[in-house]
Design an enzyme around this catalytic site. Structure first.
Site, PDB file in Angstrom:
ATOM      1  CD  GLU A  50      13.056  -0.114   9.251  1.00 50.22           C
ATOM      2  OE1 GLU A  50      13.900   0.790   9.335  1.00 50.22           O
ATOM      3  OE2 GLU A  50      13.276  -1.278   9.628  1.00 50.22           O
ATOM      4  CB  CYS A 106      14.124   8.209   7.479  1.00 51.15           C
ATOM      5  SG  CYS A 106      15.044   6.952   6.597  1.00 51.15           S
ATOM      6  CE  LYS A 146      -1.599   2.833   3.036  1.00 48.64           C
ATOM      7  NZ  LYS A 146      -1.624   4.049   2.208  1.00 48.64           N
ATOM      8  CD  GLU A 159      11.536  12.871  10.728  1.00 52.40           C
ATOM      9  OE1 GLU A 159      10.327  12.692  10.980  1.00 52.40           O
ATOM     10  OE2 GLU A 159      12.232  12.028  10.163  1.00 52.40           O
TER      11      GLU A 159
HETATM   12  P1  NAD Z   1       2.954   8.760   7.374  1.00 52.29           P
HETATM   13  O1  NAD Z   1       3.169   8.052   8.651  1.00 52.29           O
HETATM   14  O2  NAD Z   1       2.048   9.924   7.349  1.00 52.29           O
HETATM   15  O3  NAD Z   1       2.390   7.769   6.241  1.00 52.29           O
HETATM   16  C1  NAD Z   1       3.070   6.592   5.870  1.00 52.29           C
HETATM   17  C2  NAD Z   1       2.088   5.578   5.296  1.00 52.29           C
HETATM   18  O4  NAD Z   1       1.177   5.171   6.322  1.00 52.29           O
HETATM   19  C3  NAD Z   1       1.222   6.092   4.152  1.00 52.29           C
HETATM   20  O5  NAD Z   1       1.097   5.068   3.192  1.00 52.29           O
HETATM   21  C4  NAD Z   1      -0.104   6.367   4.831  1.00 52.29           C
HETATM   22  O6  NAD Z   1      -1.208   6.319   3.941  1.00 52.29           O
HETATM   23  C5  NAD Z   1      -0.165   5.240   5.839  1.00 52.29           C
HETATM   24  N1  NAD Z   1      -1.043   5.450   6.996  1.00 52.29           N
HETATM   25  C6  NAD Z   1      -1.382   6.626   7.570  1.00 52.29           C
HETATM   26  N2  NAD Z   1      -2.172   6.392   8.639  1.00 52.29           N
HETATM   27  C7  NAD Z   1      -2.318   5.053   8.749  1.00 52.29           C
HETATM   28  C8  NAD Z   1      -3.003   4.189   9.667  1.00 52.29           C
HETATM   29  N3  NAD Z   1      -3.686   4.671  10.695  1.00 52.29           N
HETATM   30  N4  NAD Z   1      -2.933   2.864   9.481  1.00 52.29           N
HETATM   31  C9  NAD Z   1      -2.212   2.350   8.454  1.00 52.29           C
HETATM   32  N5  NAD Z   1      -1.550   3.109   7.553  1.00 52.29           N
HETATM   33  C10 NAD Z   1      -1.595   4.452   7.696  1.00 52.29           C
HETATM   34  O7  NAD Z   1       4.418   9.163   6.879  1.00 52.29           O
HETATM   35  P2  NAD Z   1       4.827  10.080   5.648  1.00 52.29           P
HETATM   36  O8  NAD Z   1       4.499  11.497   5.968  1.00 52.29           O
HETATM   37  O9  NAD Z   1       4.303   9.468   4.396  1.00 52.29           O
HETATM   38  O10 NAD Z   1       6.433   9.886   5.622  1.00 52.29           O
HETATM   39  C11 NAD Z   1       7.346  10.674   6.325  1.00 52.29           C
HETATM   40  C12 NAD Z   1       7.844   9.960   7.579  1.00 52.29           C
HETATM   41  O11 NAD Z   1       8.390   8.707   7.236  1.00 52.29           O
HETATM   42  C13 NAD Z   1       8.974  10.711   8.287  1.00 52.29           C
HETATM   43  O12 NAD Z   1       8.729  10.734   9.679  1.00 52.29           O
HETATM   44  C14 NAD Z   1      10.225   9.871   7.985  1.00 52.29           C
HETATM   45  O13 NAD Z   1      11.246   9.986   8.938  1.00 52.29           O
HETATM   46  C15 NAD Z   1       9.629   8.504   7.933  1.00 52.29           C
HETATM   47  N6  NAD Z   1      10.502   7.610   7.188  1.00 52.29           N
HETATM   48  C16 NAD Z   1      11.205   6.664   7.895  1.00 52.29           C
HETATM   49  C17 NAD Z   1      12.083   5.824   7.221  1.00 52.29           C
HETATM   50  C18 NAD Z   1      12.867   4.766   7.955  1.00 52.29           C
HETATM   51  O14 NAD Z   1      13.383   3.869   7.304  1.00 52.29           O
HETATM   52  N7  NAD Z   1      12.965   4.811   9.275  1.00 52.29           N
HETATM   53  C19 NAD Z   1      12.231   5.930   5.829  1.00 52.29           C
HETATM   54  C20 NAD Z   1      11.503   6.899   5.147  1.00 52.29           C
HETATM   55  C21 NAD Z   1      10.629   7.733   5.842  1.00 52.29           C
END
Ligand code: NAD
Length: 490
Positions: free
Chosen positions: A247, A281, A174, A378
């Site tokens: 992650e 990230c 997804k 962040e």
């Molecule tokens: P987000 O948490 O808003 O969304 C990530 C995904 O989760 C999307 O596909 C979203 O539709 C889905 N989602 C949202 N709410 C959900 C729920 N309640 N249940 C299931 N799925 C749900 O994150 P974002 O804004 O897309 O990405 C940025 C963040 O990702 C930053 O905090 C960054 O640090 C982190 N990130 C971490 C890594 C790592 O490897 N640690 C890598 C890349 C990004």
């Protein structure tokens, strides 16, 4: 599937079929703010069909020999490679990355798939005496839901898929609603190569993720995204005791010691901070410079960063409007707190209102208290605080003073000192003398609220398995599998 893939029509991929939906939506090109292509919004019925197909496919896929799965995975990597140029262009459009930057992400993803095809988690013999043998097997968990964010839509989709396939799990991806395009094409390309139900991809709205996390037919959630969403996912997964890989966000520090070449340090730190406008990230989000070299370091850092132009090189736009507003608010908070800007200023000074796209110029803040938002949070945008320190143990303590623990970078010539500092850091990764390095063989994990489990490398495969410990008494076995014969019971 009919074998032809067009890169301007998008479908959900269920059981190797292209599936449309009554409701659609579209992404936005962050460089131009123009609408991108329509994509289907998956319904709960679509998800149920995908879960049924994934469980069905799991029976066969999990029972294949590792070499057979490996062949399929290599074939998938080859097919992705065949479409590399189109995938790169699509990724550049959906993410706002420049073409060379997008190309390196696609290459990294294809390489990740290839490398994982060679790995498995072998059985471990825990005891083998005259009477008793104890073997631990690592058996695939089942159906994995891979939920990904918008910053690395291609690579992160592969990062969920590759270890799952290698261990014998099936996958439903997804992607983020902001960047659904390359992940949907991974599904379409996989459908040309893999048996039905092994890799499926569903794009959807905000309902889809929660449906997945509570679905009893899904056995593991492999999630990359924000810490806030990670917590919701873990809570939802507890209903069915799904396994989770999380992650999450970080607040990575760079520590610059006084014995490192100052100019080189400033250039390396600038790249690790501002690449993809900080939307990585493991980008550097706090810079700690030894006070003895602070002035010189700042001269070089400012010189490097003032040469960056939004929209050029790795200075991408912010990927979406929601994040753009969050980043602008962080710039404005620094301005309102009266912090000093060595480069840039509040959002008004850094955004060109006449230019389309979510572009914001880089900013560097110097006199931020450690309690300020820019140090504690962040930003996920091109703004960073620089702080000074004078004692090794003091800086390690300050770097560790955060609820997150994703990564950190140490710039230091003295090997013993670099090692000592690295070992004090409460982070899943430490890079010494160069940041932003992920290697497909090396586990990428996290401490504290940056995540649970890990990805990449043979060590990550075990997170996609359950263990089964078999203990047996050799003398009480009869038949062809008795003592001395080949197989598990040998
Ligand atoms: P987000 O948490 O808003 O969304 C990530 C995904 O989760 C999307 O596909 C979203 O539709 C889905 N989602 C949202 N709410 C959900 C729920 N309640 N249940 C299931 N799925 C749900 O994150 P974002 O804004 O897309 O990405 C940025 C963040 O990702 C930053 O905090 C960054 O640090 C982190 N990130 C971490 C890594 C790592 O490897 N640690 C890598 C890349 C990004």
């Amino acid at each position: 599937m009919d074998g032809s893939i067009s890169f301007d029509k998008f479908y959900n991929i269920i059981n190797n079929s292209k599936v449309s939906s009554a409701k659609t939506y579209h992404g936005i090109d962050p460089s131009t703010e123009e609408d991108l292509w329509e994509v289907p919004i998956a319904t709960e019925d679509d998800l149920n069909k995908a879960v049924a197909a994934a469980n069905d496919a799991f029976k066969k896929w999990s029972s294949l020999q590792q070499q057979e799965r490996s062949r399929f995975m290599k074939d998938l990597a080859d097919h992705l490679e065949k479409h590399k140029d189109a995938l790169t262009e699509l990724l550049s459009k959906e993410s706002g990355k420049s073409m060379p930057f997008a190309e390196s992400e696609v290459e990294m993803g294809i390489n990740t798939m290839r490398r994982h095809s060679d790995w498995s988690v072998p059985d471990q013999v825990q005891k083998d005496t005259e009477d008793v043998k104890i073997v631990v097997q690592h058996v695939p968990i089942g159906v994995v839901a891979g939920i990904t964010p918008w910053n690395y839509p291609f690579q992160l989709a592969i990062l969920k898929t590759a270890p799952a396939l290698a261990t014998g799990c099936t996958v439903i991806l997804k992607p983020s609603p902001f960047t659904p395009y390359t992940a949907l094409k991974i599904g379409e390309i996989a459908a040309e190569v893999l048996p039905p139900g092994v890799v499926q991809v569903l794009g959807g709205d905000d309902s889809l993720g929660p449906w997945m996390t509570k679905h009893p037919g899904i056995h593991k959630i492999s999630f990359t995204g924000s810490t806030a969403t990670g917590k919701k996912i873990m809570a939802a997964a507890s209903e069915t005791l799904k396994r989770v890989n999380l992650e999450l966000g970080g607040n990575d520090a760079a520590i610059v010691t006084e014995d490192f070449d100052v100019q080189e340090a400033a250039q390396l730190v600038a790249t690790a901070t501002f690449a993809h406008s900080g939307q990585i990230c493991m980008a550097t989000k706090r810079i700690f410079v030894h006070e003895a070299v602070y002035n010189e370091f700042m001269t070089h850092l400012v010189a490097s960063v003032t040469s960056y132009k939004p929209g050029e090189g790795f200075c991408s736009p912010i990927q979406n409007k929601v994040q753009f507003e969050k980043v602008k608010a962080m710039y404005d908070d620094c301005e309102q707190q009266g912090l000093d800007f060595a480069v840039g200023g509040g959002s008004k000074a850094c955004v060109d209102d006449h230019r389309p796209g979510y572009f914001i110029a880089p900013a560097i803040v110097t006199n931020s208290p450690e309690s300020s938002r820019i140090v504690r949070e962040e930003p996920f945008g091109p703004i960073v605080p620089v702080l000074t320190w004078k004692d090794d143990s003091e800086v390690v303590e300050r770097v560790n003073d955060t609820p997150t623990g994703l990564g950190a970078t140490v710039y230091c010539r003295d090997k013993k000192r670099a090692w000592r500092i690295s070992e004090g850091l409460q982070t899943g990764s430490v890079w010494v003398n160069g940041g932003l390095k992920l290697d497909p063989v090396a586990l990428f994990g996290a401490h504290k609220q940056s995540g649970i489990g890990g990805e990449l490398g043979p060590l990550a495969l075990k997170y996609y398995t359950n263990t089964r410990t078999i203990t047996y008494w050799k003398d009480r076995l009869e038949g062809p599998e008795a003592k001395g014969n080949k197989g598990l019971f040998a």
